[in-house]
Design a protein around this motif. Structure first.
Motif, short mmCIF file in Angstrom:
data_model
loop_
_atom_site.label_atom_id
_atom_site.label_comp_id
_atom_site.label_asym_id
_atom_site.label_seq_id
_atom_site.Cartn_x
_atom_site.Cartn_y
_atom_site.Cartn_z
N ASP A 1 72.63 36.71 -0.17
CA ASP A 1 72.74 37.33 -1.78
C ASP A 1 72.62 36.78 -2.89
OD1 ASP A 1 70.51 39.35 -3.08
OD2 ASP A 1 71.75 40.57 -2.04
N LEU A 2 71.79 36.22 -3.61
CA LEU A 2 72.83 35.37 -4.45
C LEU A 2 72.44 36.33 -5.90
CD1 LEU A 2 70.71 32.17 -4.19
CD2 LEU A 2 72.73 32.46 -3.46
N GLN A 3 72.42 37.46 -5.22
CA GLN A 3 72.36 37.89 -7.11
C GLN A 3 74.51 38.61 -8.01
OE1 GLN A 3 70.55 42.07 -6.01
NE2 GLN A 3 68.53 41.06 -6.97
N PRO A 4 74.59 38.52 -9.24
CA PRO A 4 75.31 38.65 -9.05
C PRO A 4 76.16 39.78 -9.59
CG PRO A 4 75.07 38.03 -11.00
CD PRO A 4 73.49 37.67 -9.75
N ASP A 5 78.08 40.51 -8.63
CA ASP A 5 77.67 41.94 -8.98
C ASP A 5 77.87 42.18 -10.70
OD1 ASP A 5 77.95 41.94 -6.15
OD2 ASP A 5 80.45 41.74 -6.25
N VAL A 6 77.66 42.86 -11.08
CA VAL A 6 77.37 43.81 -11.40
C VAL A 6 77.65 44.67 -12.38
CG1 VAL A 6 76.01 44.38 -14.60
CG2 VAL A 6 74.91 41.89 -12.70
N LEU A 7 79.14 45.05 -13.43
CA LEU A 7 80.02 46.02 -13.25
C LEU A 7 79.90 46.47 -14.81
CD1 LEU A 7 82.41 44.08 -12.12
CD2 LEU A 7 83.01 46.22 -11.16
N THR A 8 80.23 48.08 -14.69
CA THR A 8 79.77 49.02 -16.22
C THR A 8 81.01 49.24 -17.04
OG1 THR A 8 77.50 49.94 -15.26
CG2 THR A 8 78.58 50.40 -16.67
N LEU A 9 81.22 48.51 -18.02
CA LEU A 9 82.29 48.75 -18.49
C LEU A 9 82.09 49.66 -20.04
CD1 LEU A 9 84.60 45.33 -18.41
CD2 LEU A 9 84.12 47.32 -17.47
N THR A 10 82.59 50.92 -20.61
CA THR A 10 82.62 51.38 -21.90
C THR A 10 83.47 50.98 -22.59
OG1 THR A 10 81.72 53.41 -20.77
CG2 THR A 10 82.51 53.79 -22.98
N SER A 11 83.18 50.04 -24.42
CA SER A 11 83.62 49.62 -25.01
C SER A 11 84.33 50.98 -26.09
CB SER A 11 82.42 48.77 -25.57
OG SER A 11 83.18 48.14 -26.87
N VAL A 12 85.50 50.35 -26.15
CA VAL A 12 86.15 51.63 -27.11
C VAL A 12 86.01 51.41 -28.49
CG1 VAL A 12 88.05 51.55 -26.22
CG2 VAL A 12 88.06 49.77 -27.92
N ILE A 13 84.22 50.16 -29.21
CA ILE A 13 84.20 49.75 -30.14
C ILE A 13 83.11 50.64 -30.27
CG2 ILE A 13 83.37 47.88 -32.14
CD1 ILE A 13 85.19 45.81 -30.11
N ASP A 14 81.64 50.78 -29.69
CA ASP A 14 80.80 51.81 -29.85
C ASP A 14 80.96 52.75 -28.83
OD1 ASP A 14 80.04 50.14 -27.63
OD2 ASP A 14 78.22 49.54 -28.81
N SER A 15 81.27 52.55 -27.75
CA SER A 15 81.74 53.87 -26.82
C SER A 15 79.90 54.15 -26.21
CB SER A 15 81.49 55.00 -27.50
OG SER A 15 82.97 55.34 -28.09
N ARG A 16 79.55 52.72 -25.70
CA ARG A 16 78.52 52.75 -25.19
C ARG A 16 78.84 51.71 -23.76
NH1 ARG A 16 73.93 53.96 -26.99
NH2 ARG A 16 73.05 54.27 -28.67
N GLY B 1 79.81 55.75 -21.38
CA GLY B 1 79.61 56.24 -22.40
C GLY B 1 78.25 56.28 -22.04
N ALA B 2 77.37 56.43 -23.40
CA ALA B 2 75.16 56.09 -23.22
C ALA B 2 75.01 54.05 -23.35
CB ALA B 2 74.79 56.17 -24.38
N PRO B 3 74.10 54.04 -22.08
CA PRO B 3 73.96 53.45 -21.82
C PRO B 3 73.69 52.22 -23.02
CG PRO B 3 73.12 53.89 -19.86
CD PRO B 3 73.47 55.33 -21.19
N CYS B 4 73.70 50.94 -23.21
CA CYS B 4 73.65 50.02 -23.54
C CYS B 4 71.95 48.98 -23.50
CB CYS B 4 74.39 48.94 -23.83
SG CYS B 4 73.79 47.36 -24.85
N ALA B 5 70.80 49.68 -23.92
CA ALA B 5 69.73 48.82 -24.05
C ALA B 5 69.16 47.32 -23.03
CB ALA B 5 69.00 49.85 -25.01
N ARG B 6 70.31 46.91 -24.10
CA ARG B 6 69.58 45.37 -24.16
C ARG B 6 70.69 44.64 -22.81
NH1 ARG B 6 66.40 41.79 -24.30
NH2 ARG B 6 67.92 39.68 -24.82
N CYS B 7 71.77 45.72 -22.22
CA CYS B 7 71.93 45.82 -20.65
C CYS B 7 71.17 45.86 -20.21
CB CYS B 7 73.47 45.67 -20.93
SG CYS B 7 75.31 45.01 -22.16
#
Length: 97
Positions: A9-24, A62-68
């Motif tokens: 499976d060649l898909q990378p692992d993607v993690l979600t991090l909430t930014s303290v800058i924009d809370s997304r 936080g709220a998900p980043c739509a672009r991500c």
């Protein structure tokens, strides 16, 4: 195997991090978390290009980043196939005995 997935499976692992800058909640590829430049700075580049200074991981996302979300290369998880039982149900049956 990585995280229960076959090596083919060649898909990378993607993690979600909430930014303290924009809370997304931004999506970051696992290799970015190990990159020397990111480790030294403590900021990680999200899929959308935002530099994430992560909030404490015990806080809720936080709220998900739509672009991500648009740029996420991973396939969304599907529901379990019918007929499979969860482990918890079997454990409850064993404990009741």
């Amino acid at each position: 195997m990585t995280a229960g997935r076959p090596q083919e499976d060649l898909q990378p692992d993607v993690l979600t991090l909430t930014s303290v800058i924009d809370s997304r909640a931004h999506k970051v590829i696992d290799s970015e978390l190990c990159a020397p430049h990111a480790v030294r700075a403590g900021r990680y580049e999200a899929l959308c290009g935002h530099l994430v200074a992560p909030a404490p991981l015990i806080e809720a996302d936080g709220a998900p980043c739509a672009r991500c979300v648009q740029l996420d290369p991973t396939v969304p998880a599907t529901e379990k196939p019918p007929g499979r039982r969860s482990r918890g149900r079997r454990l409850r049956r064993i404990r009741a005995s």
